[in-house]
Write an enzyme that holds these catalytic residues in place. Sequence first.
Site, mmCIF file in Angstrom:
data_model
loop_
_atom_site.group_PDB
_atom_site.id
_atom_site.type_symbol
_atom_site.label_atom_id
_atom_site.label_comp_id
_atom_site.label_asym_id
_atom_site.label_seq_id
_atom_site.Cartn_x
_atom_site.Cartn_y
_atom_site.Cartn_z
ATOM 1 N N ASP A 122 64.598 -9.175 82.244
ATOM 2 C CA ASP A 122 63.903 -7.930 82.583
ATOM 3 C C ASP A 122 62.666 -7.787 81.700
ATOM 4 O O ASP A 122 61.560 -7.522 82.177
ATOM 5 C CB ASP A 122 64.859 -6.751 82.365
ATOM 6 C CG ASP A 122 64.203 -5.412 82.647
ATOM 7 O OD1 ASP A 122 63.500 -5.317 83.676
ATOM 8 O OD2 ASP A 122 64.382 -4.476 81.846
ATOM 9 N N ASP A 180 63.134 -13.568 70.826
ATOM 10 C CA ASP A 180 61.988 -13.028 70.078
ATOM 11 C C ASP A 180 60.860 -14.056 70.013
ATOM 12 O O ASP A 180 59.690 -13.758 70.249
ATOM 13 C CB ASP A 180 62.406 -12.544 68.676
ATOM 14 C CG ASP A 180 63.238 -13.558 67.897
ATOM 15 O OD1 ASP A 180 63.689 -14.570 68.492
ATOM 16 O OD2 ASP A 180 63.432 -13.355 66.679
ATOM 17 N N TYR A 188 73.857 -5.211 81.572
ATOM 18 C CA TYR A 188 73.668 -4.195 82.610
ATOM 19 C C TYR A 188 75.010 -3.785 83.229
ATOM 20 O O TYR A 188 75.174 -2.654 83.653
ATOM 21 C CB TYR A 188 72.779 -4.738 83.726
ATOM 22 C CG TYR A 188 71.294 -4.595 83.497
ATOM 23 C CD1 TYR A 188 70.706 -5.028 82.316
ATOM 24 C CD2 TYR A 188 70.475 -4.045 84.470
ATOM 25 C CE1 TYR A 188 69.344 -4.911 82.123
ATOM 26 C CE2 TYR A 188 69.108 -3.925 84.292
ATOM 27 C CZ TYR A 188 68.551 -4.370 83.114
ATOM 28 O OH TYR A 188 67.192 -4.255 82.937
ATOM 29 N N LYS A 226 69.859 -15.563 72.398
ATOM 30 C CA LYS A 226 69.827 -15.021 71.036
ATOM 31 C C LYS A 226 71.083 -15.550 70.356
ATOM 32 O O LYS A 226 71.929 -14.798 69.868
ATOM 33 C CB LYS A 226 69.772 -13.479 71.103
ATOM 34 C CG LYS A 226 69.496 -12.785 69.773
ATOM 35 C CD LYS A 226 68.081 -12.991 69.237
ATOM 36 C CE LYS A 226 67.964 -12.429 67.833
ATOM 37 N NZ LYS A 226 66.656 -12.724 67.207
ATOM 38 N N ASP A 281 58.400 -8.669 82.717
ATOM 39 C CA ASP A 281 57.309 -7.680 82.617
ATOM 40 C C ASP A 281 56.180 -8.234 81.758
ATOM 41 O O ASP A 281 54.997 -8.072 82.071
ATOM 42 C CB ASP A 281 57.797 -6.359 81.985
ATOM 43 C CG ASP A 281 58.188 -5.323 83.030
ATOM 44 O OD1 ASP A 281 58.648 -5.733 84.119
ATOM 45 O OD2 ASP A 281 58.052 -4.107 82.761
HETATM 46 C C1 IPM Z 1 63.501 -4.320 87.347
HETATM 47 C C2 IPM Z 1 63.647 -2.896 86.928
HETATM 48 C C3 IPM Z 1 65.120 -2.527 86.986
HETATM 49 C C4 IPM Z 1 65.873 -3.475 86.080
HETATM 50 C C5 IPM Z 1 65.461 -1.083 86.625
HETATM 51 C C6 IPM Z 1 64.617 -0.085 87.392
HETATM 52 C C7 IPM Z 1 66.922 -0.801 86.815
HETATM 53 O O1 IPM Z 1 63.115 -2.698 85.665
HETATM 54 O O2 IPM Z 1 63.835 -4.645 88.512
HETATM 55 O O3 IPM Z 1 63.048 -5.132 86.548
HETATM 56 O O4 IPM Z 1 65.940 -3.254 84.866
HETATM 57 O O5 IPM Z 1 66.413 -4.453 86.583
HETATM 58 MN MN MN Z 2 62.107 -4.435 84.843
#
Ligand code: IPM
Ligand code: MN
Length: 356
Positions: free
Chosen positions: A247, A223, A145, A191, A251
């Site tokens: 990240d 993975d 990032y 990885k 999710d």
């Molecule tokens: C999160 C979001 C952010 C990230 C984006 C919106 C920059 O997806 O907080 O997980 O990737 O960190």
């Molecule tokens: Mn995210």
Amino acid sequence: MGDKYSIAVLPGDGIGPEVMAEALKVLEKIEESFKIECSTTEADFGGIAIDNHGEALPDSTLDLCKNSDAVLLGSIGGPKWENLPPEQQPERAGLLPIRKELGLFANLRPAIIFPQLTAASPLKDEILKGGMDLLVVRELTGGIYFGSPKVREGDKALDTLVYTKPEIERIAHVAFKAAEQRQGKVTSIDKANVLTSMVLWREVVTELAKEYPEVEVNHMYVDNGAMQLVRNPNQFDVILCGNMFGDILSDEASMITGSLGMLPSASLGEGNFGLYEPSGGSAPDIAGKGIANPIAQILSLGMMFKHSFNRKDIYDAVFQSISGVLEAGYRTKDIYTPDCTVVGTSEMGTMITEKL
Ligand code: IPM
Ligand code: MN
């Protein structure tokens, strides 16, 4: 006199202000019930700050955060700002710099399935066996990032994945310490079979593990980790990852809990200061409809009390009230299953507040 805490409140865009309003209801009730005083100051951040101040993270907002004990954030971004040049967009010009400026290198994302919600999970109960309780510890101010160079030259573009030993050590300490308070297991995600930076990652985590003899550590390629998470999520306790892998896996973990609207997060630095936000985004598709799930925002408020104000009892109380409302069969649309009662954002917030 009780304690007094100053909280910077950044509702943001999309569903941000809607779910924030519910968290603030809960906060007011906490102040009453626990005889705590909090002062809240709102500021613009994200798309709304672009509209009102010409930039996603105005100095005034950053200063407010720096002068507060903690920051409660909604979510930012949306279609209105998607056509701006990438470097001016709310996520890139707001979220990433605020994390960096405030030194918030450790992002904690607990993914917990409330037993009442196993039916809302996309995973079968024979896999969940009644629940899931894991913590993703994501490095937040380094990795791909932030690495430089980051360049766009016409048809060629590049990002850089860089980690240093001290960066890996400090986030690994957070993961090991968290594991000591939990089931005592860290799974480090990398990885290392392909990426040099991840070879270093694995070496440093392996070395540091010696300082935590009580904690069991294992290593997984990302993975495989993504696959194991849906195959058998209960093998995990603490999942330690770099910025991008964290990240993605957070999710995935959140979806197993039933909805992205259930997952809070804490972003921490060296001291008690922290920024607390739902892991999900601003959900522009449902913004303004009064149907967003406020639970992630309310749990984020709970995490603020636990991590920044040293009040785990208040976190527990918030968690219990949410549990109680779910137990009574109330659901926002995202976590609805047959035989439950659908309620809107504000009703859900009010019910949780009243249970406290
Ligand atoms: C999160 C979001 C952010 C990230 C984006 C919106 C920059 O997806 O907080 O997980 O990737 O960190
Ligand atoms: Mn995210």
